[in-house]
Design a protein around this motif. Structure first.
Motif, PDB file in Angstrom:
ATOM      1  N   UNK A   1       0.858  -1.243  -0.098  1.00 33.93           N
ATOM      2  CA  UNK A   1      -0.031  -0.115  -0.009  1.00 33.93           C
ATOM      3  C   UNK A   1       0.820   1.179   0.003  1.00 33.93           C
ATOM      4  N   UNK A   2      -0.088   2.154   0.027  1.00 27.79           N
ATOM      5  CA  UNK A   2       0.658   3.813   0.061  1.00 27.79           C
ATOM      6  C   UNK A   2      -0.101   4.447   1.086  1.00 27.79           C
ATOM      7  N   UNK A   3       0.633   5.398   1.812  1.00 26.07           N
ATOM      8  CA  UNK A   3       0.117   6.070   3.106  1.00 26.07           C
ATOM      9  C   UNK A   3       0.975   7.456   2.684  1.00 26.07           C
ATOM     10  N   UNK A   4      -0.099   8.558   2.811  1.00 21.03           N
ATOM     11  CA  UNK A   4       0.374   9.765   2.863  1.00 21.03           C
ATOM     12  C   UNK A   4       0.415  10.432   4.320  1.00 21.03           C
ATOM     13  N   UNK A   5       1.377  11.047   4.763  1.00 23.58           N
ATOM     14  CA  UNK A   5       1.320  11.671   5.887  1.00 23.58           C
ATOM     15  C   UNK A   5       1.513  13.323   5.933  1.00 23.58           C
ATOM     16  N   UNK A   6       0.604  13.816   6.380  1.00 23.96           N
ATOM     17  CA  UNK A   6       0.526  15.357   6.395  1.00 23.96           C
ATOM     18  C   UNK A   6       0.531  15.734   7.864  1.00 23.96           C
ATOM     19  N   UNK A   7       1.543  16.603   8.015  1.00 23.23           N
ATOM     20  CA  UNK A   7       1.481  17.181   9.595  1.00 23.23           C
ATOM     21  C   UNK A   7       1.136  18.664   9.106  1.00 23.23           C
ATOM     22  N   UNK A   8       0.026  19.161  10.175  1.00 24.17           N
ATOM     23  CA  UNK A   8      -0.360  20.515   9.896  1.00 24.17           C
ATOM     24  C   UNK A   8      -0.148  21.142  11.360  1.00 24.17           C
ATOM     25  N   UNK A   9       0.522  22.407  11.292  1.00 27.04           N
ATOM     26  CA  UNK A   9       0.685  23.066  12.586  1.00 27.04           C
ATOM     27  C   UNK A   9      -0.080  24.377  12.511  1.00 27.04           C
ATOM     28  N   UNK A  10      -0.960  24.597  13.673  1.00 24.34           N
ATOM     29  CA  UNK A  10      -1.681  25.742  13.810  1.00 24.34           C
ATOM     30  C   UNK A  10      -1.180  26.226  14.918  1.00 24.34           C
ATOM     31  N   UNK A  11      -0.701  27.863  14.732  1.00 22.35           N
ATOM     32  CA  UNK A  11      -0.444  28.822  15.679  1.00 22.35           C
ATOM     33  C   UNK A  11      -1.752  29.416  16.431  1.00 22.35           C
ATOM     34  N   UNK A  12      -1.147  30.122  17.669  1.00 29.09           N
ATOM     35  CA  UNK A  12      -2.310  30.599  18.258  1.00 29.09           C
ATOM     36  C   UNK A  12      -2.873  31.824  17.722  1.00 29.09           C
ATOM     37  N   UNK A  13      -2.346  32.223  16.667  1.00 29.78           N
ATOM     38  CA  UNK A  13      -3.161  33.435  16.044  1.00 29.78           C
ATOM     39  C   UNK A  13      -3.941  32.701  14.722  1.00 29.78           C
ATOM     40  N   UNK A  14      -3.971  31.452  14.786  1.00 30.90           N
ATOM     41  CA  UNK A  14      -4.806  30.650  13.746  1.00 30.90           C
ATOM     42  C   UNK A  14      -4.016  30.431  12.387  1.00 30.90           C
ATOM     43  N   UNK A  15      -2.577  30.840  12.141  1.00 31.43           N
ATOM     44  CA  UNK A  15      -2.035  30.482  10.974  1.00 31.43           C
ATOM     45  C   UNK A  15      -1.651  29.125  11.222  1.00 31.43           C
ATOM     46  N   UNK A  16      -1.990  28.337   9.747  1.00 31.15           N
ATOM     47  CA  UNK A  16      -1.589  27.243   9.544  1.00 31.15           C
ATOM     48  C   UNK A  16      -0.789  26.796   8.535  1.00 31.15           C
ATOM     49  N   UNK A  17       0.109  25.828   8.564  1.00 29.53           N
ATOM     50  CA  UNK A  17       1.092  25.420   7.616  1.00 29.53           C
ATOM     51  C   UNK A  17       1.072  24.096   7.585  1.00 29.53           C
ATOM     52  N   UNK A  18       1.401  23.308   6.740  1.00 28.66           N
ATOM     53  CA  UNK A  18       1.804  21.689   6.628  1.00 28.66           C
ATOM     54  C   UNK A  18       2.791  21.418   5.465  1.00 28.66           C
ATOM     55  N   UNK A  19       3.356  19.991   5.620  1.00 32.72           N
ATOM     56  CA  UNK A  19       4.090  19.451   5.118  1.00 32.72           C
ATOM     57  C   UNK A  19       3.779  17.776   4.900  1.00 32.72           C
ATOM     58  N   UNK A  20       3.933  17.178   3.864  1.00 35.70           N
ATOM     59  CA  UNK A  20       3.392  15.952   3.613  1.00 35.70           C
ATOM     60  C   UNK A  20       4.731  15.111   3.031  1.00 35.70           C
ATOM     61  N   UNK A  21       4.616  13.824   3.157  1.00 39.37           N
ATOM     62  CA  UNK A  21       5.383  12.858   2.655  1.00 39.37           C
ATOM     63  C   UNK A  21       4.698  11.589   2.151  1.00 39.37           C
ATOM     64  N   UNK A  22       4.877  11.061   1.124  1.00 42.14           N
ATOM     65  CA  UNK A  22       4.274   9.840   0.583  1.00 42.14           C
ATOM     66  C   UNK A  22       5.069   8.476   0.977  1.00 42.14           C
TER      67      UNK A  22
END
Length: 164
Positions: free
Chosen positions: A135-156
């Motif tokens: 199989x294949x699994x995508x992992x996405x990590x999303x970081x949310x700051x206290x000001x509400x700003x979000x950013x993320x990265x992913x790897x397959x």
């Protein structure tokens, strides 16, 4: 009369900007404790302990609201989420790192079989079968700051069974 207006405007602007969190480098790095020998890509193994390692740059720990890991089986579309507190990550020099052990299966990390492949009964044989891509699994990590700003990265990650 114009001077107090300008002072007021600059004061409001300074207040607005002080609540912003600026992330200079949100580069994510992903690894696991298993690598494919043919190309060095990181993979997961379902029959052995699989660990995930990831790191990213971010603001001070007091400015991180949450970190969410999303595991998605590419073909099945099944999704599993894990929420991490800042206390579960190590912070040093503006960089966060995380290491965790993964559990695969119905209540764990989803994987998906390639098109045209279905689950089959296990036949016990005296030989050790070679590793196979299950199989294949995508992992996405999303970081949310206290000001509400979000950013993320992913790897397959390719997922294998019968790892040595």
């Amino acid at each position: 009369m114009r001077k107090p207006l300008w002072i007021l405007l600059f004061g409001i602007l300074a207040l607005a900007l002080s609540s912003c969190v600026i992330v200079a480098d949100e580069t994510f790095e992903f690894e696991s404790n298993w690598r494919r020998t043919s190309d060095g890509a990181y993979v997961f193994c379902t029959n052995k302990e699989s660990r995930i390692f990831y790191s990213f740059r971010g603001p001070a720990p007091s400015q991180i609201q949450n970190v969410i890991e999303t595991y998605t089986g590419i073909i099945s579309g099944r999704v599993h989420q894990e929420q991490r507190s800042v206390n579960q990550l190590t912070y040093s020099g503006g960089r966060y790192t995380f290491e965790g052990i993964l559990t695969f299966g119905q209540n764990g990390i989803p994987q998906s079989l390639p098109a045209g492949v279905s689950q089959q009964a296990i036949v016990v044989t005296p030989i050790t079968p070679p590793p196979s891509n299950t199989g294949i699994t995508t992992v996405t990590v999303t970081v949310t700051t206290t000001s509400g700003f979000s950013y993320s990265g992913a790897y397959v990650y390719d997922v294998y069974s019968n790892c040595p």
